[in-house]
Enzyme design. Structure first.
Site: not given
Length: 181
Positions: A82, A84, A147, A151
């Site tokens: 998780n 980030g 980002y 992802k």
């Protein structure tokens, strides 16, 4: 009775995931950057788990997580990647170090954590890996090239690992939440 590792567990989605896993009976190892200090300890105490201060972007972070789980708790049954960060700006203005920091924290750290956990999970022919991606990985967004790439990479990593290890009792899934407060 399972051992679960949650990265980015000091707050937000990670803290909530830790709470749900603990409520379902898992012992939760809550990992987050050392600077998260009190918030990390608070999450770990709330779930009666273990706080593990760790910068997941360090190249050896995945192996440190696995070693801790094996030495202290006998293994890893569940890992939730998780952790980030964001360093938003338009691509033309983005500094190389901002690109690298986001890719390392959001994507490379998940890979090294998965690789280390899978070694143990394969011996047990069982394991659960959950990678936290984002809806923007699918939709795109201005000012978030680093980002979004990280992802979207998590989704690709998830698909590859699911195909490689699904037949060995290890499930690998990604979730893609929207922006949270």
């Amino acid at each position: 009775g399972k051992v679960a590792v949650v990265t980015g567990a000091a707050r937000g989605i990670g803290a909530t995931i830790a709470e749900v896993l603990a409520r379902d009976g898992a012992h939760v190892i809550c990992a987050d950057i050392p600077a998260a200090g009190e918030a990390l300890a608070e999450t770990a105490n709330k779930v009666n788990g273990t706080a593990f201060p760790l910068d997941v972007s360090a190249p050896d972070a995945g192996s440190k997580l696995a070693e801790h789980a094996l030495e202290r708790h006998g293994g890893i049954d569940i890992i939730v990647n998780n952790a980030g960060i964001t360093r938003d700006t338009l691509a033309i203005r983005m500094k190389d170090e901002d690109w690298d920091a986001v890719i390392q924290t959001n994507l490379s750290s998940a890979f090294t954590a998965c690789r280390s956990a899978i070694k143990h999970m394969m011996k047990n022919r069982s394991g659960r890996i959950i990678n936290v991606s984002s809806v923007v990985a699918l939709a795109g967004n201005a000012g978030q090239a680093n980002y979004i790439a990280s992802k979207a990479g998590l989704i690709g990593l998830t698909k590859a690992l699911a195909k490689e290890y699904g037949g060995r009792g290890i499930t690998v899934n990604a979730i893609a939440p929207a922006t949270t407060a």
